[in-house]
Each structure stands twice: as C-alpha cells, then as structure tokens.
Design a protein around this motif. Sequence first.
Motif, mmCIF file in Angstrom:
data_model
loop_
_atom_site.group_PDB
_atom_site.id
_atom_site.type_symbol
_atom_site.label_atom_id
_atom_site.label_comp_id
_atom_site.label_asym_id
_atom_site.label_seq_id
_atom_site.Cartn_x
_atom_site.Cartn_y
_atom_site.Cartn_z
ATOM 1 N N LEU A 154 0.848 -1.198 0.000
ATOM 2 C CA LEU A 154 0.000 0.000 0.000
ATOM 3 C C LEU A 154 0.884 1.249 0.000
ATOM 4 O O LEU A 154 0.690 2.172 -0.806
ATOM 5 C CB LEU A 154 -0.923 -0.038 1.234
ATOM 6 N N ILE A 155 1.878 1.253 0.883
ATOM 7 C CA ILE A 155 2.777 2.420 0.988
ATOM 8 C C ILE A 155 3.524 2.624 -0.340
ATOM 9 O O ILE A 155 3.579 3.732 -0.882
ATOM 10 C CB ILE A 155 3.780 2.217 2.146
ATOM 11 N N LYS A 156 4.079 1.523 -0.861
ATOM 12 C CA LYS A 156 4.873 1.627 -2.094
ATOM 13 C C LYS A 156 4.024 2.103 -3.279
ATOM 14 O O LYS A 156 4.465 2.917 -4.096
ATOM 15 C CB LYS A 156 5.493 0.258 -2.405
ATOM 16 N N ASN A 157 2.797 1.601 -3.364
ATOM 17 C CA ASN A 157 1.942 1.976 -4.498
ATOM 18 C C ASN A 157 1.481 3.423 -4.422
ATOM 19 O O ASN A 157 1.342 4.094 -5.447
ATOM 20 C CB ASN A 157 0.744 1.024 -4.596
ATOM 21 N N ILE A 158 1.272 3.903 -3.204
ATOM 22 C CA ILE A 158 0.916 5.316 -3.032
ATOM 23 C C ILE A 158 2.097 6.181 -3.492
ATOM 24 O O ILE A 158 1.939 7.137 -4.244
ATOM 25 C CB ILE A 158 0.542 5.591 -1.552
ATOM 26 N N GLN A 159 3.301 5.775 -3.064
ATOM 27 C CA GLN A 159 4.498 6.562 -3.422
ATOM 28 C C GLN A 159 4.805 6.473 -4.906
ATOM 29 O O GLN A 159 5.028 7.484 -5.567
ATOM 30 C CB GLN A 159 5.706 6.073 -2.613
ATOM 31 N N SER A 160 4.790 5.243 -5.456
ATOM 32 C CA SER A 160 5.220 5.090 -6.855
ATOM 33 C C SER A 160 4.252 5.769 -7.814
ATOM 34 O O SER A 160 4.637 6.163 -8.912
ATOM 35 C CB SER A 160 5.376 3.610 -7.215
ATOM 36 N N ASN A 161 2.994 5.898 -7.393
ATOM 37 C CA ASN A 161 2.019 6.581 -8.257
ATOM 38 C C ASN A 161 1.885 8.061 -7.930
ATOM 39 O O ASN A 161 1.061 8.760 -8.546
ATOM 40 C CB ASN A 161 0.655 5.892 -8.153
ATOM 41 N N GLY A 162 2.674 8.516 -6.961
ATOM 42 C CA GLY A 162 2.640 9.933 -6.613
ATOM 43 C C GLY A 162 1.251 10.394 -6.194
ATOM 44 O O GLY A 162 0.781 11.446 -6.618
ATOM 45 N N ALA A 163 0.595 9.590 -5.357
ATOM 46 C CA ALA A 163 -0.776 9.918 -4.923
ATOM 47 C C ALA A 163 -0.757 10.285 -3.440
ATOM 48 O O ALA A 163 -0.248 9.526 -2.628
ATOM 49 C CB ALA A 163 -1.692 8.726 -5.154
#
Length: 291
Positions: A154-163
Amino acid sequence: MILKELYELTENMLAAAGVEDHRFNTDCLFEDILDADKVTLLLNGDREVPEPDADRLMSAAEKRCSGIPLQYILGKWDFYGRTFFVGDGVLIPRPDTEILVERVLEHFEKAGNSSPEICDLCSGSGCIAVTLKKELPKAKIHAVELSSDAMPYLIKNIQSNGADVKIIKGDITDGRLLENFLDPDDFGEYRKIDGIVSNPPYITDKEMTELSREVKHEPEIALRGGADGLKFYRIISALWGEILKDGGLIAFEIGYEQGEAVRDILRKSGYKNIEIHKDLSGNDRVVTGIK
Ligand SMILES: C[S@@+](CC[C@H](N)C(=O)[O-])C[C@H]1O[C@@H](n2cnc3c(N)ncnc32)[C@H](O)[C@@H]1O
C-alpha cells in the motif's frame, strides 16, 4: 538455446501444467524477464539466449506451473492504466474492481463535486484509493487496511504513483478507528465525509474450500467474508455510515450472487437510491446507495 526454442519450451511446459491462457502467460514472462516481445521473437527468434537469462526464465515458468499467480511472479500488475506492486500478502487488483471505481467517479462527476473526501476501506494494494486520488486530484482520500503484510505494498503503491493518500492502519470492525474522523471543532462529533468505498473480503466459508489453486496463494484475510460472505457489508453499512454525510455515497464491490443480499443490508441500514451495477460479463458486481 535460441529464443524461439525457449518460447516453445516454456509454452509447452505451462500448457502441460494446465495453466489457463498459457500463451499469454508465456508472452508476459518473456517480456518481463527477457525484454522480448512478439516483434523481437519474430525478428530475432534465432538469437542465442544467455544461460543466466534462460535459467531465470525457466525458474519463473516452474513457479507458474506450480500455481503461483503470474502477477506475483511479475511483482506488478496494471489497474485502471496504472501499475501496482503486488506479491505475497496482498490481493491482486482485478478488472472487476475497475467497475467500482468507475461508478464512484461517475457519482461525484454527476454531483459536481471534484473535491470529495472519501474513505477506501480494506484498501490492500491501494488500487482503489490511488486511482480515486489520481482521477480526482483535489479529493481527500483515506485508505484503511489491517494487514501488516499488505501494508508495504500500500505504501509503495501510493508513493510510486505519486498519490497523496492518507493511510489508516487498523481493523475496520473496531469502532475506535472512527476516532480518526473526530471533529476538532465539535467535541465528540464526527467530521462527515462524502463517500465510503470498499471491496471487502466477500468469499463464503463454503467457497473458501473451492478456490482455484492460483487464488489459494492470495491471503485468506483478503478473501474470507464470514459464513455467508456478508460480514463486512453489515459492519461497514452500520458502523462507517456514522461518518457519512446525508446524501453521501456508499459503494461496494460484491460477489456476483450477493446483489440482493447487500441491497437488503443497505436498505435495513437506511440507505436510499440503492442500485446494483453489472460488470462486463453481465454479472452483478457493484452495489451503491445514498445515505
Ligand atoms: C478483497 S481485498 C481488497 C483489496 C483492494 N481494495 C482491492 O480492491 O484489490 C480485502 C482487503 O481487506 C483487508 N482486510 C481484511 N479484514 C480487514 C479488517 N478487519 N480491517 C481492515 N482491513 C481488512 C485485507 O487485508 C485485504 O487487503
């Protein structure tokens, strides 16, 4: 071994192991591991594949033959046109869930609200929360998730998508989580939000015994929805409805046989304008209601 021989070997291995869509799976492994797409295979099929590359490809193919989902082997999967990291401990985003996102976006577009505050309960990889934030950049989005195994994704996907999505770690069945929404200006009262969206675990105890070998690799906590699969719909409608504005949207992904049961749960909890929406295969897939 040359590229086209390795392709044939891999495809035959997957087919013999009973992997559905074995050609598509082979294409994905070749693209990801050898950077070889269909055009490369056509133009450079006689190219020798270095042994370490062939070994990596074979090891991935063996994993796939043993039933490990393709998405876990690749470590990523696309949802609503964006890439999400996945692996052991997190549910793989499904195309059906895009229908849920579409219905939520459609609701706020019709309502003329481009900056809603929305809570995504049971967020997992964050595919819903991140997509909503990217599609509605002015929205305030919360992602609630219990699993410590899912949390790094969850953390990584928020960061990698810049959301800019706010994470709340906790059990959505625990009313104390609502304290995150206490109104600083109104003692003891909740700040009300515009939307609650959730793709909760909804598999019944009986269905849990009949899962495909691929789905068995996905975390049980992401699947098991109680004896009748409806536990989370009851809790979310009643408990989380407390922080929903009058006129606010509640939107659930459902199992294809749960439409009427979830409609009934929402009706009994006082929601109006309840609608059941179908997926691309014509199955009931999403239920929405208005508080
Ligand atoms: C069906 S998955 C959905 C994941 C993601 N929203 C999606 O659509 O792909 C359900 C998620 O709920 C989480 N979950 C299960 N029980 C929970 C609970 N009591 N509180 C918070 N999250 C929970 C699981 O860990 C899992 O990530």
